[in-house]
Write a protein that holds these residues in place. Structure first.
Motif, PDB file in Angstrom:
ATOM      1  N   ASN A  28      -4.785  -8.288   8.813  1.00 24.54           N
ATOM      2  CA  ASN A  28      -4.860  -7.382   9.945  1.00 24.54           C
ATOM      3  C   ASN A  28      -4.400  -6.017   9.456  1.00 24.54           C
ATOM      4  N   ALA A  29      -5.336  -5.108   9.280  1.00 22.41           N
ATOM      5  CA  ALA A  29      -5.027  -3.782   8.745  1.00 22.41           C
ATOM      6  C   ALA A  29      -4.026  -3.032   9.608  1.00 22.41           C
ATOM      7  N   LEU A  30      -3.956  -3.360  10.891  1.00 23.17           N
ATOM      8  CA  LEU A  30      -2.985  -2.694  11.766  1.00 23.17           C
ATOM      9  C   LEU A  30      -1.550  -3.009  11.350  1.00 23.17           C
ATOM     10  N   GLN A  31      -1.357  -4.088  10.610  1.00 27.06           N
ATOM     11  CA  GLN A  31      -0.028  -4.425  10.118  1.00 27.06           C
ATOM     12  C   GLN A  31       0.495  -3.355   9.154  1.00 27.06           C
ATOM     13  N   LYS A  54       3.585  -5.831   1.199  1.00 30.41           N
ATOM     14  CA  LYS A  54       3.666  -7.052   0.382  1.00 30.41           C
ATOM     15  C   LYS A  54       3.050  -8.248   1.117  1.00 30.41           C
ATOM     16  N   GLU A  55       3.258  -8.288   2.411  1.00 33.91           N
ATOM     17  CA  GLU A  55       2.688  -9.367   3.220  1.00 33.91           C
ATOM     18  C   GLU A  55       1.164  -9.291   3.234  1.00 33.91           C
ATOM     19  N   GLN A  56       0.623  -8.093   3.316  1.00 37.51           N
ATOM     20  CA  GLN A  56      -0.820  -7.898   3.427  1.00 37.51           C
ATOM     21  C   GLN A  56      -1.509  -7.734   2.067  1.00 37.51           C
ATOM     22  N   ARG A  57      -0.770  -7.793   0.984  1.00 36.25           N
ATOM     23  CA  ARG A  57      -1.344  -7.590  -0.354  1.00 36.25           C
ATOM     24  C   ARG A  57      -2.555  -8.476  -0.628  1.00 36.25           C
ATOM     25  N   PRO A  58      -2.539  -9.758  -0.249  1.00 39.91           N
ATOM     26  CA  PRO A  58      -3.729 -10.583  -0.497  1.00 39.91           C
ATOM     27  C   PRO A  58      -4.984 -10.084   0.225  1.00 39.91           C
ATOM     28  N   CYS A  59      -4.811  -9.203   1.201  1.00 43.86           N
ATOM     29  CA  CYS A  59      -5.929  -8.718   2.002  1.00 43.86           C
ATOM     30  C   CYS A  59      -6.493  -7.386   1.498  1.00 43.86           C
ATOM     31  N   LEU A  60      -5.824  -6.756   0.540  1.00 42.02           N
ATOM     32  CA  LEU A  60      -6.213  -5.408   0.132  1.00 42.02           C
ATOM     33  C   LEU A  60      -7.643  -5.335  -0.385  1.00 42.02           C
ATOM     34  N   CYS A  61      -8.076  -6.327  -1.133  1.00 41.46           N
ATOM     35  CA  CYS A  61      -9.464  -6.309  -1.625  1.00 41.46           C
ATOM     36  C   CYS A  61     -10.449  -6.348  -0.459  1.00 41.46           C
ATOM     37  N   LYS A  65     -13.265  -3.268   0.813  1.00 39.18           N
ATOM     38  CA  LYS A  65     -14.693  -3.477   1.048  1.00 39.18           C
ATOM     39  C   LYS A  65     -15.136  -2.954   2.408  1.00 39.18           C
ATOM     40  N   ASP A  66     -14.184  -2.679   3.275  1.00 39.80           N
ATOM     41  CA  ASP A  66     -14.486  -2.193   4.621  1.00 39.80           C
ATOM     42  C   ASP A  66     -14.645  -0.675   4.574  1.00 39.80           C
ATOM     43  N   PRO A  67     -15.842  -0.154   4.889  1.00 39.12           N
ATOM     44  CA  PRO A  67     -16.057   1.295   4.819  1.00 39.12           C
ATOM     45  C   PRO A  67     -15.109   2.095   5.718  1.00 39.12           C
ATOM     46  N   ASN A  68     -14.639   1.497   6.798  1.00 33.20           N
ATOM     47  CA  ASN A  68     -13.728   2.202   7.706  1.00 33.20           C
ATOM     48  C   ASN A  68     -12.313   2.307   7.137  1.00 33.20           C
ATOM     49  N   LEU A  69     -11.935   1.398   6.260  1.00 31.26           N
ATOM     50  CA  LEU A  69     -10.588   1.373   5.709  1.00 31.26           C
ATOM     51  C   LEU A  69     -10.510   1.854   4.268  1.00 31.26           C
ATOM     52  N   GLN A  70     -11.625   1.799   3.586  1.00 21.97           N
ATOM     53  CA  GLN A  70     -11.650   2.058   2.148  1.00 21.97           C
ATOM     54  C   GLN A  70     -11.026   3.402   1.772  1.00 21.97           C
ATOM     55  N   ASP A  83       3.019   1.391  -5.367  1.00 19.90           N
ATOM     56  CA  ASP A  83       3.862   1.399  -6.561  1.00 19.90           C
ATOM     57  C   ASP A  83       5.338   1.545  -6.188  1.00 19.90           C
ATOM     58  N   ALA A  84       5.631   2.431  -5.229  1.00 14.47           N
ATOM     59  CA  ALA A  84       7.018   2.642  -4.795  1.00 14.47           C
ATOM     60  C   ALA A  84       7.602   1.368  -4.165  1.00 14.47           C
ATOM     61  N   CYS A  85       6.754   0.581  -3.558  1.00 12.47           N
ATOM     62  CA  CYS A  85       7.205  -0.677  -2.946  1.00 12.47           C
ATOM     63  C   CYS A  85       7.253  -1.834  -3.952  1.00 12.47           C
ATOM     64  N   GLY A  86       6.803  -1.576  -5.164  1.00 12.93           N
ATOM     65  CA  GLY A  86       6.795  -2.647  -6.164  1.00 12.93           C
ATOM     66  C   GLY A  86       5.707  -3.669  -5.896  1.00 12.93           C
ATOM     67  N   SER A  87       4.629  -3.222  -5.280  1.00 11.05           N
ATOM     68  CA  SER A  87       3.526  -4.115  -4.949  1.00 11.05           C
ATOM     69  C   SER A  87       2.213  -3.471  -5.377  1.00 11.05           C
ATOM     70  N   PRO A  88       1.927  -3.464  -6.698  1.00 16.64           N
ATOM     71  CA  PRO A  88       0.722  -2.794  -7.173  1.00 16.64           C
ATOM     72  C   PRO A  88      -0.553  -3.424  -6.615  1.00 16.64           C
ATOM     73  N   PHE A  89      -1.591  -2.624  -6.578  1.00 15.67           N
ATOM     74  CA  PHE A  89      -2.877  -3.103  -6.065  1.00 15.67           C
ATOM     75  C   PHE A  89      -3.414  -4.216  -6.945  1.00 15.67           C
ATOM     76  N   PRO A  90      -4.029  -5.199  -6.328  1.00 14.94           N
ATOM     77  CA  PRO A  90      -4.653  -6.270  -7.124  1.00 14.94           C
ATOM     78  C   PRO A  90      -5.944  -5.755  -7.745  1.00 14.94           C
ATOM     79  N   SER A  91      -6.389  -6.432  -8.782  1.00 15.94           N
ATOM     80  CA  SER A  91      -7.702  -6.112  -9.367  1.00 15.94           C
ATOM     81  C   SER A  91      -8.755  -6.798  -8.524  1.00 15.94           C
ATOM     82  N   CYS A  92      -9.633  -6.014  -7.989  1.00 16.34           N
ATOM     83  CA  CYS A  92     -10.674  -6.583  -7.116  1.00 16.34           C
ATOM     84  C   CYS A  92     -11.996  -6.685  -7.842  1.00 16.34           C
TER      85      CYS A  92
END
Length: 92
Positions: A28-31, A54-61, A65-70, A83-92
């Protein structure tokens, strides 16, 4: 042939030790709204932002893919916040 109770307990403990409990993440991007000010103004992320990120990290990819959020999720500031949160982006 009966298996002694002790052996049965040992086998059960070994099986339980190998079992991993995973919690399903509801994407849920609103999170990520807790991170909005940090992303848009380059201010440091709050603890709530980092927690949600960190909770939503699995959803970042999925969000990428969503043009509205990308545009927001893939912005340089969003990556700095991650990076500041210690939660780097996953490789998609």
């Amino acid at each position: 042939m009966k298996i002694p109770c002790v052996a049965l307990c040992i086998m059960l403990c070994l099986l339980l030790a190998q079992t991993q409990v995973t919690m399903a993440v509801t994407c849920n991007a609103l999170q990520l709204s807790a991170c909005a000010s940090a992303i848009t103004s380059s201010s440091p992320p709050s603890a709530a932002c980092c927690s949600k990120l960190k909770e939503q990290r699995p959803c970042l990819c999925q969000y990428l893919k969503d043009p509205n959020l990308q545009r927001l999720v893939n912005s340089p500031n969003a990556r700095k916040v991650a990076d500041a949160c210690g939660s780097p982006f996953p490789s998609c």
